[in-house]
Design a protein around this motif. Structure first.
Motif, PDB file in Angstrom:
ATOM      1  N   ILE A   1       0.846  -1.187   0.000  1.00  0.00           N
ATOM      2  CA  ILE A   1       0.000   0.000   0.000  1.00  0.00           C
ATOM      3  C   ILE A   1       0.882   1.237   0.000  1.00  0.00           C
ATOM      4  CG2 ILE A   1      -0.169  -0.016   2.541  1.00  0.00           C
ATOM      5  CD1 ILE A   1      -2.986   1.229   2.227  1.00  0.00           C
ATOM      6  N   LEU A   2       0.458   2.252  -0.742  1.00  0.00           N
ATOM      7  CA  LEU A   2       1.045   3.582  -0.670  1.00  0.00           C
ATOM      8  C   LEU A   2       0.084   4.488   0.082  1.00  0.00           C
ATOM      9  CD1 LEU A   2       2.604   4.300  -4.189  1.00  0.00           C
ATOM     10  CD2 LEU A   2       3.760   4.591  -1.986  1.00  0.00           C
TER      11      LEU A   2
ATOM     12  N   THR B   1      -0.502   8.479   1.208  1.00  0.00           N
ATOM     13  CA  THR B   1      -0.091   9.878   1.158  1.00  0.00           C
ATOM     14  C   THR B   1      -0.509  10.569   2.452  1.00  0.00           C
ATOM     15  OG1 THR B   1      -2.132  10.688   0.108  1.00  0.00           O
ATOM     16  CG2 THR B   1      -0.380   9.888  -1.350  1.00  0.00           C
TER      17      THR B   1
ATOM     18  N   PHE C   1       6.671   6.885  -6.684  1.00  0.00           N
ATOM     19  CA  PHE C   1       6.012   5.647  -7.107  1.00  0.00           C
ATOM     20  C   PHE C   1       7.043   4.655  -7.655  1.00  0.00           C
ATOM     21  CE2 PHE C   1       2.036   7.563  -6.368  1.00  0.00           C
ATOM     22  CZ  PHE C   1       1.015   6.642  -6.564  1.00  0.00           C
TER      23      PHE C   1
ATOM     24  N   LEU D   1       1.501  -2.763  -6.721  1.00  0.00           N
ATOM     25  CA  LEU D   1       0.734  -1.842  -5.880  1.00  0.00           C
ATOM     26  C   LEU D   1      -0.677  -2.393  -5.737  1.00  0.00           C
ATOM     27  CD1 LEU D   1       0.461   0.800  -4.325  1.00  0.00           C
ATOM     28  CD2 LEU D   1      -0.098   1.942  -6.495  1.00  0.00           C
TER      29      LEU D   1
ATOM     30  N   LEU E   1      -3.825   2.120  -2.898  1.00  0.00           N
ATOM     31  CA  LEU E   1      -3.439   3.495  -2.608  1.00  0.00           C
ATOM     32  C   LEU E   1      -4.417   4.053  -1.590  1.00  0.00           C
ATOM     33  CD1 LEU E   1      -2.050   6.305  -3.138  1.00  0.00           C
ATOM     34  CD2 LEU E   1      -3.828   6.669  -4.885  1.00  0.00           C
TER      35      LEU E   1
ATOM     36  N   ASN F   1      -5.350   7.437  -0.549  1.00  0.00           N
ATOM     37  CA  ASN F   1      -5.204   8.805  -1.055  1.00  0.00           C
ATOM     38  C   ASN F   1      -5.673   9.750   0.052  1.00  0.00           C
ATOM     39  OD1 ASN F   1      -4.448  10.516  -3.091  1.00  0.00           O
ATOM     40  ND2 ASN F   1      -6.163  10.060  -4.442  1.00  0.00           N
TER      41      ASN F   1
ATOM     42  N   ALA G   1      -1.927  11.405  -7.368  1.00  0.00           N
ATOM     43  CA  ALA G   1      -1.713  10.100  -6.748  1.00  0.00           C
ATOM     44  C   ALA G   1      -2.617   9.042  -7.374  1.00  0.00           C
ATOM     45  CB  ALA G   1      -1.959  10.185  -5.243  1.00  0.00           C
TER      46      ALA G   1
ATOM     47  N   ALA H   1      -1.427   5.750  -9.559  1.00  0.00           N
ATOM     48  CA  ALA H   1      -1.828   4.432  -9.073  1.00  0.00           C
ATOM     49  C   ALA H   1      -2.666   3.698 -10.114  1.00  0.00           C
ATOM     50  CB  ALA H   1      -2.618   4.577  -7.769  1.00  0.00           C
TER      51      ALA H   1
ATOM     52  N   ILE I   1      -8.161   1.794  -4.855  1.00  0.00           N
ATOM     53  CA  ILE I   1      -7.866   3.167  -4.450  1.00  0.00           C
ATOM     54  C   ILE I   1      -8.892   3.568  -3.396  1.00  0.00           C
ATOM     55  CG2 ILE I   1      -7.773   5.584  -5.199  1.00  0.00           C
ATOM     56  CD1 ILE I   1      -6.982   4.507  -8.005  1.00  0.00           C
TER      57      ILE I   1
ATOM     58  N   CYS J   1     -12.564   1.507  -6.398  1.00  0.00           N
ATOM     59  CA  CYS J   1     -12.321   2.758  -5.685  1.00  0.00           C
ATOM     60  C   CYS J   1     -13.425   2.981  -4.669  1.00  0.00           C
ATOM     61  CB  CYS J   1     -12.253   3.944  -6.642  1.00  0.00           C
ATOM     62  SG  CYS J   1     -11.869   5.518  -5.830  1.00  0.00           S
TER      63      CYS J   1
END
Length: 244
Positions: free
Chosen positions: A4-5, A7, A65, A75, A78, A80, A113, A117, A131, A174
């Motif tokens: 996971i990313l 922000t 990224f 990935l 994300l 966000n 972002a 992604a 997402i 999402c």
């Protein structure tokens, strides 16, 4: 290992979510401007990857990224999350520069972002991912003096719906989490502003930020065939339903 990313990972909901995902065994990319805080989170955990970056800088985000994916390879999610509340007041009291800053972080930053992604999730094999956009109760009902923040969060709801629709052919889900009054620096600041204006003003009801983080983990752990489209998690006694 799932990846996971996140922000806005250096404080508040982002930091709590990063800690929660690390405890759950995920590989976690940490994106925020404050490098020292990111390195504090990552200290002693090889699955945490600090990526000091301004979310509004497209080239820097591309590099973040790429750095993360060199290690993670894939990935999966994300979160966000990066955002700012900005100046408070009625519209005639708001400097345009203050509005522009909120829009830059809360919309441009989240768009960048999500764009990066989405592109990677569409291209990776197996295709797909998830997402999760951090909305707000302000995406539904504003609090007084919040026109900058509220405008930006209504835009995020539109972004979430568009990403959900456009992501279907590529197995990209999402969803949006709307969080009300988790105990963070942002909410502490709003309480401080309210009490500065009126020392007798009551403190806003708050919930533990870990409750929000666990909610994000629940959304992320849904199987590919299921999605939490919208989730509201909030302090129970917030004046949100009805007049409170």
């Amino acid at each position: 290992m799932k990846s996971i990313l996140i922000t806005g990972a250096s404080s508040g909901i982002g930091r709590a979510t990063a800690d929660t995902f690390l405890q759950a065994g995920w590989r976690v990319g940490l994106i925020a401007r404050r490098a020292d805080r990111l390195h504090d989170i990552a200290q002693g955990n090889a699955r945490a990857i600090p990526l000091p970056t301004d979310v509004t800088d497209l080239d820097a985000m591309k590099e973040a990224f790429a750095t993360f994916l060199q290690t993670a390879g894939r990935l999966d999610v994300l979160f966000n999350n990066a955002g700012t509340f900005g100046p408070s007041g009625t519209i005639d009291e708001i400097p345009l520069a203050g509005f522009d800053e909120v829009i830059s972080v809360n919309i441009r930053g989240m768009f960048i972002a999500a764009q990066l992604a989405f592109a990677h999730m569409r291209a990776q094999d197996p295709q797909g991912g998830r997402i999760i956009n951090n909305g707000s109760l302000s995406a539904h009902n504003p609090r007084p003096g919040s026109i900058c923040y509220t405008t930006s969060k209504h835009a995020i709801t539109g972004m979430t719906r568009s990403l959900s629709l456009d992501g279907r052919p590529y197995d990209i889900a999402c969803g949006q989490i709307d969080i009300g009054n988790a105990r963070t620096e942002l909410v502490d600041d709003l309480n401080a502003r309210a009490q500065a204006a009126n020392p007798d003003a009551p403190l806003m009801p708050m919930m533990d930020v870990q409750d929000a983080a666990r909610s994000v983990l629940h959304m992320a752990q849904m199987p590919p065939g299921a999605n939490v489209q919208f989730m509201t998690v909030m302090a129970t006694k917030m004046p949100y339903i009805g007049r409170g």
